[in-house]
Design an enzyme around this catalytic site. Sequence first.
Site, mmCIF file in Angstrom:
data_model
loop_
_atom_site.group_PDB
_atom_site.id
_atom_site.type_symbol
_atom_site.label_atom_id
_atom_site.label_comp_id
_atom_site.label_asym_id
_atom_site.label_seq_id
_atom_site.Cartn_x
_atom_site.Cartn_y
_atom_site.Cartn_z
ATOM 1 C CG ASN A 103 -1.811 1.165 1.336
ATOM 2 O OD1 ASN A 103 -1.754 2.052 0.491
ATOM 3 N ND2 ASN A 103 -2.640 1.192 2.362
ATOM 4 N NE ARG A 135 -6.249 1.585 0.634
ATOM 5 C CZ ARG A 135 -6.196 2.767 1.217
ATOM 6 N NH1 ARG A 135 -5.039 3.295 1.537
ATOM 7 N NH2 ARG A 135 -7.300 3.409 1.489
ATOM 8 C CG HIS A 192 -13.574 3.680 4.130
ATOM 9 N ND1 HIS A 192 -14.288 4.689 4.747
ATOM 10 C CD2 HIS A 192 -12.281 3.913 4.396
ATOM 11 C CE1 HIS A 192 -13.434 5.499 5.351
ATOM 12 N NE2 HIS A 192 -12.216 5.058 5.150
ATOM 13 C CG HIS A 239 -14.430 1.871 7.591
ATOM 14 N ND1 HIS A 239 -13.700 0.701 7.504
ATOM 15 C CD2 HIS A 239 -13.523 2.846 7.858
ATOM 16 C CE1 HIS A 239 -12.419 0.960 7.698
ATOM 17 N NE2 HIS A 239 -12.288 2.269 7.917
ATOM 18 C CG LEU A 240 -17.822 4.256 12.567
ATOM 19 C CD1 LEU A 240 -18.605 4.237 13.874
ATOM 20 C CD2 LEU A 240 -18.292 5.398 11.671
ATOM 21 N N GLY A 241 -13.041 4.706 11.240
ATOM 22 C CA GLY A 241 -11.624 4.766 11.600
ATOM 23 C C GLY A 241 -11.237 6.220 11.714
ATOM 24 N NE ARG A 247 -10.483 13.098 4.899
ATOM 25 C CZ ARG A 247 -10.238 11.788 4.904
ATOM 26 N NH1 ARG A 247 -11.162 10.939 5.340
ATOM 27 N NH2 ARG A 247 -9.100 11.330 4.457
ATOM 28 C CG MET A 306 -13.808 8.029 19.723
ATOM 29 S SD MET A 306 -14.751 9.577 19.786
ATOM 30 C CE MET A 306 -15.928 9.351 18.464
ATOM 31 C CB ILE A 315 -14.355 4.716 16.173
ATOM 32 C CG1 ILE A 315 -13.199 5.716 16.197
ATOM 33 C CG2 ILE A 315 -15.509 5.176 17.053
ATOM 34 C CD1 ILE A 315 -13.518 7.080 15.591
ATOM 35 C CD GLU A 336 -7.413 -1.109 3.361
ATOM 36 O OE1 GLU A 336 -6.485 -0.701 4.087
ATOM 37 O OE2 GLU A 336 -8.041 -0.380 2.583
HETATM 38 P P1 ADP Z 1 -7.393 4.108 10.207
HETATM 39 O O1 ADP Z 1 -8.604 4.698 9.590
HETATM 40 O O2 ADP Z 1 -6.202 5.001 10.129
HETATM 41 O O3 ADP Z 1 -7.130 2.673 9.831
HETATM 42 P P2 ADP Z 1 -8.339 3.040 12.720
HETATM 43 O O4 ADP Z 1 -9.327 2.146 12.054
HETATM 44 O O5 ADP Z 1 -7.248 2.429 13.511
HETATM 45 O O6 ADP Z 1 -7.714 4.120 11.745
HETATM 46 O O7 ADP Z 1 -9.184 3.990 13.686
HETATM 47 C C1 ADP Z 1 -8.616 5.022 14.433
HETATM 48 C C2 ADP Z 1 -9.649 5.481 15.457
HETATM 49 O O8 ADP Z 1 -10.039 4.317 16.204
HETATM 50 C C3 ADP Z 1 -9.123 6.498 16.448
HETATM 51 O O9 ADP Z 1 -10.109 7.525 16.626
HETATM 52 C C4 ADP Z 1 -8.962 5.698 17.720
HETATM 53 O O10 ADP Z 1 -9.244 6.463 18.845
HETATM 54 C C5 ADP Z 1 -9.993 4.610 17.569
HETATM 55 N N1 ADP Z 1 -9.583 3.414 18.310
HETATM 56 C C6 ADP Z 1 -8.634 2.525 17.949
HETATM 57 N N2 ADP Z 1 -8.480 1.586 18.908
HETATM 58 C C7 ADP Z 1 -9.342 1.888 19.896
HETATM 59 C C8 ADP Z 1 -9.660 1.308 21.156
HETATM 60 N N3 ADP Z 1 -9.042 0.212 21.596
HETATM 61 N N4 ADP Z 1 -10.621 1.908 21.883
HETATM 62 C C9 ADP Z 1 -11.268 2.998 21.433
HETATM 63 N N5 ADP Z 1 -11.004 3.606 20.263
HETATM 64 C C10 ADP Z 1 -10.058 3.065 19.500
#
Ligand code: ADP
Length: 409
Positions: free
Chosen positions: A23, A100, A189, A217-219, A250, A293, A341, A395
């Site tokens: 990637n 990717r 995503h 999908h909440l990252g 964002r 988060m 998240i 992924e």
């Molecule tokens: P990306 O989109 O970069 O792959 P992730 O899917 O890892 O990112 O998501 C990042 C978000 O997930 C951050 O807001 C982080 O706070 C939250 N997060 C990751 N692990 C945890 C956890 N164990 N508890 C609560 N929130 C988490």
Amino acid sequence: MARLEIHPEGTLSDVAAKILIINCGSSSLKFALLEGDAILAEGIFERLGLPEASARWRIGNDTATAEHPRANHERALAEAVALLEAHFGTPLPVNAVGHRVVHGGEFFSEAKLIDYEVIAKIESCRDLAPLHNPAHAIGIRIARKLFPSVPHVAVFDTAFHQTMPEHAWLYAVPYEMYKRYAVRRYGAHGTSHEHVARTAANALGRPIEELHLVTAHLGNGCSACAVREGKSVDTTMGLTPLEGLVMGTRSGDIDPNIIPYLRRVSGMPVEEIIEMLNHRSGLLGVSGVSNDMRAVVQAADEGYHRATLAIDLFCYRLAKGVLAMAAGLDRIDALVFTGGIGENNARVRARVLEFLQILKPEIDPDLNRAHGRESRGRITRDASGLLCMVVPTSEERAIAKQTAAFLKT
Ligand code: ADP
């Protein structure tokens, strides 16, 4: 009760192949080596091109880091392969390479075996993903030189959403904007939405062709998707990932007229406003605490109002997004949470369901606290009006599976 099987039907387990995943970002290179469902090794090179370029990786249970001042993509990939060869043998035993790719425009509705034409099409989408697609093309060229005799497969973030109907992807702007400039909703995503939809169907023991799902999908980036009988029929992200839900940095949806208004009243140039909407808004902008988060939740727990407000905004807008996605479905058989998240934050999931009372969800606090791990993903009670699930995304596994499919044919 059985733990949730995190891999969808037709998993990689039956394919005794080693798949290398690459990637390439504008200043980073992520890699992973998979065999079946197992991620044997993974790592990232960051800040490529800068004096502080560095790498961190895991091989088996061992982790390590290294400085690689001013390394470029080519050196990073060579280093990654050398690391893997030191552990797995030289030449590295790889059966296929999966790449990717962020943007496939309207060219690609599924993963594709890479040839010169595919590379040219990826490059031709550069205006749609200027930071990513040129870097992907570089990574593909280097990897093809390093592994000339194995198939290379491009897996596109946008491909899954190519099944959206016209009324879902077209913006209500003059039609020539689409015809001349390809202005339309592409979404993102897609690999994750498809993977978790299939995994959820598997966990429910039902064919995906029967299900109407909303996946969230909440990252760091966030999007929701309406998955109707296995196909994406709508999604919240648009031409770019800025549209839709509130994210880490964002803003998600705003009135576009905010941009000229802010330029007039604040004197900020348009470029700075756009940068602010992409990098200084969302959870970070509202809370003033962090884009992460976990940090925002901690500040809210300590009584900081703006942190609570940021979480509420995030959850309310997600609830709105879920209801918007429902317009593409006949019913919601399940709402599926995924991403950092979605998978880990019970408080966010509970708050989202508070904003979705119209669908009569009944959360099970114990199952929610356990992130659905002991209940095949389910976090709501049996009698709930809305079935909610937590399904881990992967992924790498999804890309490896799509890549491995080319080995079977
Ligand atoms: P990306 O989109 O970069 O792959 P992730 O899917 O890892 O990112 O998501 C990042 C978000 O997930 C951050 O807001 C982080 O706070 C939250 N997060 C990751 N692990 C945890 C956890 N164990 N508890 C609560 N929130 C988490």
